[in-house]
Scaffold this motif. Sequence first.
Motif, mmCIF file in Angstrom:
data_model
loop_
_atom_site.group_PDB
_atom_site.id
_atom_site.type_symbol
_atom_site.label_atom_id
_atom_site.label_comp_id
_atom_site.label_asym_id
_atom_site.label_seq_id
_atom_site.Cartn_x
_atom_site.Cartn_y
_atom_site.Cartn_z
ATOM 1 N N PRO A 61 0.813 -1.224 0.000
ATOM 2 C CA PRO A 61 0.000 0.000 0.000
ATOM 3 C C PRO A 61 0.849 1.277 0.000
ATOM 4 C CG PRO A 61 -0.852 -1.561 1.604
ATOM 5 C CD PRO A 61 0.437 -2.112 1.098
ATOM 6 N N ALA A 62 1.940 1.276 0.749
ATOM 7 C CA ALA A 62 2.807 2.457 0.776
ATOM 8 C C ALA A 62 3.431 2.703 -0.598
ATOM 9 C CB ALA A 62 3.902 2.288 1.828
ATOM 10 N N ALA A 63 3.783 1.635 -1.318
ATOM 11 C CA ALA A 63 4.362 1.792 -2.651
ATOM 12 C C ALA A 63 3.344 2.350 -3.634
ATOM 13 C CB ALA A 63 4.919 0.455 -3.152
ATOM 14 N N VAL A 64 2.083 1.941 -3.496
ATOM 15 C CA VAL A 64 1.035 2.492 -4.366
ATOM 16 C C VAL A 64 0.863 3.985 -4.099
ATOM 17 C CG1 VAL A 64 -1.427 2.466 -4.909
ATOM 18 C CG2 VAL A 64 -0.183 0.316 -4.695
ATOM 19 N N ILE A 65 0.804 4.355 -2.832
ATOM 20 C CA ILE A 65 0.684 5.773 -2.484
ATOM 21 C C ILE A 65 1.878 6.549 -3.019
ATOM 22 C CG2 ILE A 65 0.638 7.410 -0.560
ATOM 23 C CD1 ILE A 65 -0.902 5.161 1.008
ATOM 24 N N GLU A 66 3.063 5.990 -2.862
ATOM 25 C CA GLU A 66 4.277 6.639 -3.367
ATOM 26 C C GLU A 66 4.232 6.787 -4.885
ATOM 27 O OE1 GLU A 66 9.114 5.870 -3.304
ATOM 28 O OE2 GLU A 66 7.825 4.752 -1.916
ATOM 29 N N MET A 67 3.751 5.751 -5.585
ATOM 30 C CA MET A 67 3.665 5.806 -7.045
ATOM 31 C C MET A 67 2.721 6.917 -7.491
ATOM 32 S SD MET A 67 2.112 3.028 -9.760
ATOM 33 C CE MET A 67 0.432 3.545 -9.459
ATOM 34 N N VAL A 68 1.529 6.953 -6.904
ATOM 35 C CA VAL A 68 0.542 7.965 -7.281
ATOM 36 C C VAL A 68 1.086 9.363 -6.988
ATOM 37 C CG1 VAL A 68 -1.755 8.875 -6.753
ATOM 38 C CG2 VAL A 68 -1.417 6.408 -6.998
ATOM 39 N N CYS A 69 1.657 9.545 -5.825
ATOM 40 C CA CYS A 69 2.188 10.856 -5.444
ATOM 41 C C CYS A 69 3.360 11.264 -6.332
ATOM 42 C CB CYS A 69 2.614 10.854 -3.982
ATOM 43 S SG CYS A 69 1.235 10.705 -2.837
ATOM 44 N N ALA A 70 4.247 10.323 -6.625
ATOM 45 C CA ALA A 70 5.385 10.639 -7.487
ATOM 46 C C ALA A 70 4.889 11.133 -8.841
ATOM 47 C CB ALA A 70 6.285 9.414 -7.653
ATOM 48 N N ASN A 74 9.364 9.097 -13.877
ATOM 49 C CA ASN A 74 10.299 7.962 -13.920
ATOM 50 C C ASN A 74 10.198 7.104 -12.658
ATOM 51 O OD1 ASN A 74 11.247 8.716 -16.434
ATOM 52 N ND2 ASN A 74 12.915 9.938 -15.592
ATOM 53 N N HIS A 75 10.118 7.746 -11.505
ATOM 54 C CA HIS A 75 9.998 6.989 -10.253
ATOM 55 C C HIS A 75 8.645 6.270 -10.205
ATOM 56 C CE1 HIS A 75 11.024 5.814 -6.225
ATOM 57 N NE2 HIS A 75 9.921 6.369 -5.737
ATOM 58 N N ALA A 76 7.603 6.956 -10.663
ATOM 59 C CA ALA A 76 6.278 6.334 -10.687
ATOM 60 C C ALA A 76 6.271 5.101 -11.588
ATOM 61 C CB ALA A 76 5.232 7.347 -11.156
ATOM 62 N N VAL A 77 6.931 5.174 -12.726
ATOM 63 C CA VAL A 77 6.995 4.035 -13.648
ATOM 64 C C VAL A 77 7.753 2.869 -13.012
ATOM 65 C CG1 VAL A 77 7.997 3.236 -15.834
ATOM 66 C CG2 VAL A 77 6.697 5.368 -15.759
ATOM 67 N N ARG A 78 8.854 3.162 -12.341
ATOM 68 C CA ARG A 78 9.623 2.085 -11.683
ATOM 69 C C ARG A 78 8.794 1.406 -10.603
ATOM 70 N NH1 ARG A 78 15.087 4.966 -10.233
ATOM 71 N NH2 ARG A 78 13.803 5.047 -8.412
ATOM 72 N N LEU A 79 8.059 2.202 -9.823
ATOM 73 C CA LEU A 79 7.199 1.608 -8.799
ATOM 74 C C LEU A 79 6.071 0.800 -9.436
ATOM 75 C CD1 LEU A 79 7.058 4.549 -6.266
ATOM 76 C CD2 LEU A 79 7.872 2.246 -5.777
ATOM 77 N N ARG A 80 5.465 1.336 -10.493
ATOM 78 C CA ARG A 80 4.408 0.599 -11.184
ATOM 79 C C ARG A 80 4.928 -0.748 -11.693
ATOM 80 N NH1 ARG A 80 3.121 1.994 -16.804
ATOM 81 N NH2 ARG A 80 5.292 1.378 -16.905
ATOM 82 N N ASP A 81 6.111 -0.723 -12.292
ATOM 83 C CA ASP A 81 6.690 -1.963 -12.810
ATOM 84 C C ASP A 81 6.938 -2.980 -11.691
ATOM 85 O OD1 ASP A 81 6.568 -0.847 -15.311
ATOM 86 O OD2 ASP A 81 8.725 -0.390 -15.430
ATOM 87 N N ALA A 82 7.316 -2.499 -10.515
ATOM 88 C CA ALA A 82 7.521 -3.402 -9.377
ATOM 89 C C ALA A 82 6.185 -3.900 -8.831
ATOM 90 C CB ALA A 82 8.306 -2.693 -8.279
ATOM 91 N N LEU A 83 5.178 -3.049 -8.871
ATOM 92 C CA LEU A 83 3.873 -3.407 -8.304
ATOM 93 C C LEU A 83 3.065 -4.352 -9.180
ATOM 94 C CD1 LEU A 83 2.982 0.070 -6.859
ATOM 95 C CD2 LEU A 83 3.023 -2.060 -5.523
ATOM 96 N N VAL A 84 3.250 -4.312 -10.489
ATOM 97 C CA VAL A 84 2.438 -5.172 -11.352
ATOM 98 C C VAL A 84 2.773 -6.655 -11.181
ATOM 99 C CG1 VAL A 84 1.951 -3.406 -13.087
ATOM 100 C CG2 VAL A 84 3.905 -4.910 -13.396
ATOM 101 N N ILE A 85 3.943 -6.959 -10.638
ATOM 102 C CA ILE A 85 4.342 -8.367 -10.511
ATOM 103 C C ILE A 85 4.117 -8.928 -9.109
ATOM 104 C CG2 ILE A 85 5.996 -8.275 -12.405
ATOM 105 C CD1 ILE A 85 8.224 -8.041 -10.318
ATOM 106 N N VAL A 86 3.575 -8.123 -8.201
ATOM 107 C CA VAL A 86 3.318 -8.624 -6.852
ATOM 108 C C VAL A 86 1.811 -8.727 -6.619
ATOM 109 C CG1 VAL A 86 5.463 -7.695 -5.912
ATOM 110 C CG2 VAL A 86 3.373 -6.337 -5.764
ATOM 111 N N ASP A 87 1.447 -9.479 -5.620
ATOM 112 C CA ASP A 87 0.046 -9.621 -5.253
ATOM 113 C C ASP A 87 -0.414 -8.342 -4.560
ATOM 114 O OD1 ASP A 87 -2.373 -10.249 -3.884
ATOM 115 O OD2 ASP A 87 -1.875 -12.367 -4.043
ATOM 116 N N ARG A 88 -1.449 -7.732 -5.101
ATOM 117 C CA ARG A 88 -1.964 -6.477 -4.548
ATOM 118 C C ARG A 88 -3.303 -6.684 -3.843
ATOM 119 N NH1 ARG A 88 -0.438 -5.727 -9.570
ATOM 120 N NH2 ARG A 88 -2.550 -5.422 -10.357
ATOM 121 N N SER A 89 -3.611 -7.910 -3.479
ATOM 122 C CA SER A 89 -4.918 -8.204 -2.875
ATOM 123 C C SER A 89 -5.098 -7.539 -1.520
ATOM 124 C CB SER A 89 -5.133 -9.716 -2.761
ATOM 125 O OG SER A 89 -4.166 -10.291 -1.907
#
Length: 109
Positions: free
Chosen positions: A45-54, A61-76
């Motif tokens: 959840p903190a990474a999602v908030i960081e991505m949106v805020c970035a 660029n930071h938002a894209v890196r976080l998005r790329d990391a988040l798409v491969i993990v379970d976000r349930s």
Amino acid sequence: QHREALLCSLALRLAVGSEEDLPELPETPPSTDQEQLPAECWLVPAAVIEMVCAYQLGDRNHAVRLRDALVIVDRSILSKHLTKRFNGTAEVLDFVPQFLNLLNASGSY
């Protein structure tokens, strides 16, 4: 509003013990049993908030890196609200460059 949320997400990540530029996100969801909830459960959840805020603060660029990391993990573990924010921001991160390329190609930009 986005700066405060970004600071909170970074503080949460540091409190969990993740000091890397890009946090190591758990690939599987932690137990949802409140008594067994590990501190790492807050990283996604903190990474999602960081991505949106970035993205909102102009660090695409930071938002894209976080998005790329988040798409491969379970976000349930995400709330419905954070899931919507993640999906919307991820779509915009994909859509805007494609749209600008089309505008450039057509000479309208």
